[in-house]
Scaffold this active site. Structure first.
Site, PDB file in Angstrom:
ATOM      1  N   ASP A  85      34.277  -7.278  19.741  1.00 16.81           N
ATOM      2  CA  ASP A  85      34.517  -8.688  19.445  1.00 16.81           C
ATOM      3  C   ASP A  85      34.147  -8.986  17.999  1.00 16.81           C
ATOM      4  OD1 ASP A  85      31.779  -8.185  20.300  1.00 16.81           O
ATOM      5  OD2 ASP A  85      31.462 -10.360  20.217  1.00 16.81           O
ATOM      6  N   GLU A 146      28.947  -9.063  21.674  1.00 19.15           N
ATOM      7  CA  GLU A 146      27.759  -8.916  20.841  1.00 19.15           C
ATOM      8  C   GLU A 146      27.574 -10.084  19.884  1.00 19.15           C
ATOM      9  OE1 GLU A 146      25.351  -7.746  17.335  1.00 19.15           O
ATOM     10  OE2 GLU A 146      27.456  -8.342  17.411  1.00 19.15           O
TER      11      GLU A 146
END
Length: 376
Positions: A85, A146
């Site tokens: 991400d 994250e």
């Protein structure tokens, strides 16, 4: 095996990485992150890995876990932990397109951390082509969340780490070509102000503005920053109509400290801000937290191994603890030997100028390959 002899091809690596970077994958767009995970899963399947998809939760995409063929498959080995991400919304490519300028290559998420993830797979690919069997089996775990504190996958990361002997994290390397052997502690907080509505034109004085209280508290939170513990507010939402005194305002704050005790005191100070003033209620609740990771002897032994490989490649490899959390916080705090910051060199992460240093792709790829081939 001398990793300097592996024929890393920087131009070919850039071509492969471009497809990843141009697959935009902001954390909150689960479908977009899933498309990126599909690309990585396909690349690893072509390499011969056994691919497992782990379903997402809490509105996030899932994970991809890849296990590469090995005669000791199933025994503790090396976990490579990376996230797919990014902080860049879909459409960022229009403002930050893939572009190369000499030794710099630009793109959303190219440094944090698609570049590091890609060079890791290239390192494995190069070892396989050279018929080098790593002493330990390799597992790659790519995760989706994250950038927002890893709320949905911390348990998976920790469980997988505890099944392995070492954890390598290809987050961006440091500007001095260093790696990360520790991470500061980080806490997130949710902020909410609740006031009293009124018509902003006809009865302004009858209302109590949640936005006003939020603004006052933001200044107070910023003023709490010291050398030991920092505080910042990064997200604010408030109001619905400009002609109404705002009833609600919400926000998110972040605190970071080098020592857990300092963060714990910071958490107490933040939670103590909750209360009611002039008929406006301000509420602070604690969000996700990353524990402090302080290097122990086994992590330093892992670093010494990496430094020796770097010297073999003619490179220095300084180390240190770093701010800006990573999933290495979790594995390092568990006492599992962890080496972070093994990814590309670059700068301006999380901005519209994010780039990598192109020559670091092959340099760090050889370092990663040397580690994988020597850890036992």
């Amino acid at each position: 095996m001398n990793p300097a002899d592996l024929p890393f091809d920087t131009e070919a690596m850039l071509q492969g990485l471009r497809g990843w970077v141009e697959c935009e994958s902001p954390t909150w767009d689960a479908a977009a992150v899933a498309r990126m995970l599909d690309l990585a899963a396909r690349d690893m399947a072509v390499m011969g890995a056994t691919i497992e998809r782990i379903s997402g939760r809490q509105g996030f995409a899932g994970c991809v876990r890849a296990r590469f063929p090995h005669p000791r498959q199933g025994e503790p080995g090396i976990l490579i932990a990376g996230h797919m991400d990014t902080v860049h919304p879909v459409g960022t490519l229009a403002k930050l397109p893939w572009r190369r300028d000499g030794n710099k290559c630009f793109g959303p998420g190219i440094c944090d951390m698609k570049g590091g993830n890609y060079l890791t797979l290239e390192a494995i690919r190069q070892l396989m082509k050279a018929a080098v069997t790593t002493p330990l089996p390799l597992t790659v775990l790519f995760t989706p969340d994250e950038e927002v504190g890893t709320p949905s996958t911390r348990d998976i990361i920790e469980a997988e780490a505890q099944r392995n002997t070492y954890v390598l994290v290809p987050e961006p390397g440091r500007a001095d070509n260093g790696v990360v052997t520790g991470r500061y502690a980080i806490a997130r907080f949710n902020l909410e102000a609740t006031g009293r509505p009124s018509h902003a034109g006809a009865r302004l004085g009858a209302g109590r503005s949640a936005i006003r209280e939020m603004a006052r508290q933001i200044l107070a939170i910023d003023a709490m920053t010291t050398e030991d513990c920092t505080f910042s507010v990064g997200i604010v939402h408030g109001g619905q109509w400009v002609n109404c005194v705002a009833t609600t305002a919400t926000g998110e704050a972040l605190s970071m400290a080098k020592r857990q005790a300092d963060l714990d005191r910071g958490v107490e100070r933040m939670l103590a801000l909750s209360g009611t003033t002039d008929d406006v209620t301000f509420k602070v609740t604690r969000g996700v937290t990353r524990p402090v990771w302080e290097p122990d002897a086994r992590t330093m032994a892992l670093y010494d191994k990496a430094r020796g490989i770097a010297e073999q490649l003619g490179l220095s490899l300084p180390h240190g603890s770093a701010g800006g959390g990573s999933d290495g916080n979790f594995t390092g705090a568990l006492g599992i030997p962890t080496l972070d910051g093994l990814g590309v060199r670059g700068a301006d992460m999380h901005t519209l100028n994010e780039y990598i240093e192109v020559d670091s792709l092959a340099e760090r790829g050889r370092l990663m390959a040397g580690l994988l081939a020597s850890l036992a």
